[in-house]
Write an enzyme that holds these catalytic residues in place. Sequence first.
Site, mmCIF file in Angstrom:
data_model
loop_
_atom_site.group_PDB
_atom_site.id
_atom_site.type_symbol
_atom_site.label_atom_id
_atom_site.label_comp_id
_atom_site.label_asym_id
_atom_site.label_seq_id
_atom_site.Cartn_x
_atom_site.Cartn_y
_atom_site.Cartn_z
ATOM 1 N N TYR A 33 7.570 -5.288 -6.400
ATOM 2 C CA TYR A 33 6.760 -6.464 -6.072
ATOM 3 C C TYR A 33 5.306 -6.267 -6.469
ATOM 4 O O TYR A 33 4.885 -5.159 -6.784
ATOM 5 C CB TYR A 33 6.878 -6.801 -4.574
ATOM 6 N N ARG A 52 1.117 -2.917 -13.971
ATOM 7 C CA ARG A 52 1.802 -2.101 -12.957
ATOM 8 C C ARG A 52 3.207 -2.622 -12.696
ATOM 9 O O ARG A 52 4.130 -1.837 -12.460
ATOM 10 C CB ARG A 52 0.988 -2.073 -11.662
ATOM 11 N N ARG A 100 28.643 -4.796 -3.129
ATOM 12 C CA ARG A 100 27.845 -3.704 -2.590
ATOM 13 C C ARG A 100 28.373 -2.331 -2.997
ATOM 14 O O ARG A 100 29.471 -1.937 -2.621
ATOM 15 C CB ARG A 100 27.764 -3.785 -1.058
ATOM 16 N N HIS A 102 26.330 1.624 -4.233
ATOM 17 C CA HIS A 102 25.053 2.243 -4.582
ATOM 18 C C HIS A 102 24.818 2.208 -6.088
ATOM 19 O O HIS A 102 23.727 1.939 -6.554
ATOM 20 C CB HIS A 102 25.001 3.687 -4.066
ATOM 21 N N LYS A 147 5.838 0.471 -7.090
ATOM 22 C CA LYS A 147 5.566 -0.519 -6.026
ATOM 23 C C LYS A 147 6.880 -1.200 -5.630
ATOM 24 O O LYS A 147 7.188 -2.308 -6.061
ATOM 25 C CB LYS A 147 4.509 -1.525 -6.485
ATOM 26 N N GLU A 179 -2.924 7.793 1.655
ATOM 27 C CA GLU A 179 -3.483 6.439 1.517
ATOM 28 C C GLU A 179 -3.188 5.677 2.797
ATOM 29 O O GLU A 179 -2.698 6.250 3.776
ATOM 30 C CB GLU A 179 -2.864 5.738 0.292
ATOM 31 N N LEU A 203 0.207 4.937 -4.301
ATOM 32 C CA LEU A 203 0.243 3.812 -5.237
ATOM 33 C C LEU A 203 -1.118 3.738 -5.931
ATOM 34 O O LEU A 203 -2.160 3.787 -5.264
ATOM 35 C CB LEU A 203 0.499 2.503 -4.481
HETATM 36 N N1 PDD Z 1 -0.475 -3.374 -0.897
HETATM 37 N N2 PDD Z 1 -1.295 1.592 -1.382
HETATM 38 C C1 PDD Z 1 -0.232 0.921 -0.900
HETATM 39 C C2 PDD Z 1 0.855 1.692 -0.232
HETATM 40 C C3 PDD Z 1 -0.171 -0.479 -1.019
HETATM 41 O O1 PDD Z 1 0.911 -1.148 -0.539
HETATM 42 C C4 PDD Z 1 -1.251 -1.172 -1.629
HETATM 43 C C5 PDD Z 1 -1.237 -2.660 -1.795
HETATM 44 C C6 PDD Z 1 -2.340 -0.428 -2.105
HETATM 45 C C7 PDD Z 1 -3.499 -1.079 -2.793
HETATM 46 O O2 PDD Z 1 -3.114 -1.562 -4.056
HETATM 47 P P1 PDD Z 1 -3.812 -2.834 -4.731
HETATM 48 O O3 PDD Z 1 -5.264 -2.533 -4.791
HETATM 49 O O4 PDD Z 1 -3.187 -2.897 -6.065
HETATM 50 O O5 PDD Z 1 -3.509 -4.036 -3.864
HETATM 51 C C8 PDD Z 1 -2.317 0.955 -1.971
HETATM 52 C C9 PDD Z 1 -0.290 -4.801 -1.034
HETATM 53 C C10 PDD Z 1 -1.568 -5.571 -0.964
HETATM 54 C C11 PDD Z 1 0.745 -5.267 -0.028
HETATM 55 O O6 PDD Z 1 1.740 -4.578 0.083
HETATM 56 O O7 PDD Z 1 0.573 -6.309 0.598
#
Ligand code: PDD
Length: 281
Positions: A33, A52, A100, A102, A147, A179, A203
């Site tokens: 996503y 990304r 379903r 894996h 992501k 993070e 991320l």
């Molecule tokens: N999240 N780290 C994680 C684990 C994240 O889920 C996100 C973003 C970031 C920051 O990434 P960016 O600057 O590209 O938004 C770092 C989004 C906003 C979300 O899951 O809603």
Amino acid sequence: MPRFAFINKKYIDFKQAKIHVEDRGLQFADSVYEVIVILNNNFIDLKFHLQRLRYSLNQLDIKFKFNDNLLKKIFINLINKNKTTNGIIYLQVTRGIQYREHKYNKNLSPTLIIYTRNKKFNLPGKNFAGVNTITYEDLRWKRRDIKTVNLLPNVIAANKAKKMKAYEAILIQNGKVTEGTSSNIWIIKKNNLMTHPANTDILKGVTRTSLLNIIKKTSLNLIEKSFTHKQLLNADEVFLTSSGSFITPIIKIDNKKINNGKIGNITLKLAEMYSKSCING
Ligand code: PDD
């Protein structure tokens, strides 16, 4: 509530938007996503988000090919249909539908989900706010650079934060900060600005990437290196970055005030520089 979503090839009434029970996104979180900000009708950092998205799809071998301009047209249509002047675009691609198991079949048709939502942002100005945070153990898998919607450890930590009336949980792995549950974390000590390197432990945030370009224009000494829980608590200033939160000052971590519970000068300056760059494009 938004009025329309784009599912696969069609714009449909948001309330009627449905996904198959054997969609692998639902059963296995086999899905990626992006969250893209719309500020005053403009996309923020769209190019980096689409780069990304390609990276995440490639890493998981999800065969979804897209054209940036066509996707942008869908975004613009949804923004207009949903009247989203300020808000976010949520985009998700799943591997597709299959009985379903894996193991996946090679030639599935990926499911595409896109919609927009209105959102207010915390930008520098008279209502600019610092936030409280907690620290929490990082329980996630080892490929956080992708992501994916595999977000349960993030959800658990974020809800612990909510319970403690905090905005975000800062994740700790072996005594070091990785993070936030949905943000990247930065600390400032004297003239040094430190954040975790963009490896598989975090991320690589789009906001992080944009901010790195802005930092080059300042005299700050950037250090992309992991830092300890102790360094976090002893920092002069701390802030987080994400799409949706932009640059948000952190003024409390667990029970410890940062910068006496006030927004720091360097954080404010960086937030102003970043929001200016967003507004001016
Ligand atoms: N999240 N780290 C994680 C684990 C994240 O889920 C996100 C973003 C970031 C920051 O990434 P960016 O600057 O590209 O938004 C770092 C989004 C906003 C979300 O899951 O809603």
